[in-house]
Design a protein around this motif. Sequence first.
Motif, PDB file in Angstrom:
ATOM      1  N   GLN A 180       0.862  -1.187   0.000  1.00 58.39           N
ATOM      2  CA  GLN A 180       0.000   0.000   0.000  1.00 58.39           C
ATOM      3  C   GLN A 180       0.899   1.237   0.000  1.00 58.39           C
ATOM      4  OE1 GLN A 180      -2.457   0.309   3.490  1.00 58.39           O
ATOM      5  NE2 GLN A 180      -3.492   2.127   2.774  1.00 58.39           N
ATOM      6  N   LYS A 185       1.110   5.507   0.345  1.00 54.31           N
ATOM      7  CA  LYS A 185       0.439   6.689   0.878  1.00 54.31           C
ATOM      8  C   LYS A 185       1.368   7.878   0.638  1.00 54.31           C
ATOM      9  CE  LYS A 185      -1.450   8.488   5.173  1.00 54.31           C
ATOM     10  NZ  LYS A 185      -1.664   8.254   6.603  1.00 54.31           N
ATOM     11  N   ASP A 216      -2.642  14.744   3.978  1.00 53.37           N
ATOM     12  CA  ASP A 216      -2.769  13.465   3.263  1.00 53.37           C
ATOM     13  C   ASP A 216      -3.251  13.705   1.844  1.00 53.37           C
ATOM     14  OD1 ASP A 216      -1.938  11.915   5.387  1.00 53.37           O
ATOM     15  OD2 ASP A 216      -3.958  11.516   6.107  1.00 53.37           O
TER      16      ASP A 216
END
Length: 90
Positions: free
Chosen positions: A45, A47, A64
């Motif tokens: 994953q 990010k 984010d």
Amino acid sequence: MDLHAKIDWIGTPKPYPDGATIDFSLEHDDSRYKLIVLKHEQSVQYKLVQYGTKPGSQKPFPIDIPFQEEMLPLIEKILQDPYVEAYRIF
């Protein structure tokens, strides 16, 4: 964040719970970014976090960035950088 911008700087990969982080910046962009790579058994994953600044404040704050498929070429460029590969974190 311009996903087609050239990578200006890549920092030293650092350990992170279940993965690693890599700081980087893009050309013609004053922001700093962090790529977080999380490994879960067979899956990975990604990010991205942008570090912005508030007027009058010197301390950056995290923002984010929602993941988009269009980010994969930029992520691959970072992970394939010889400096990052030399650390063999992944």
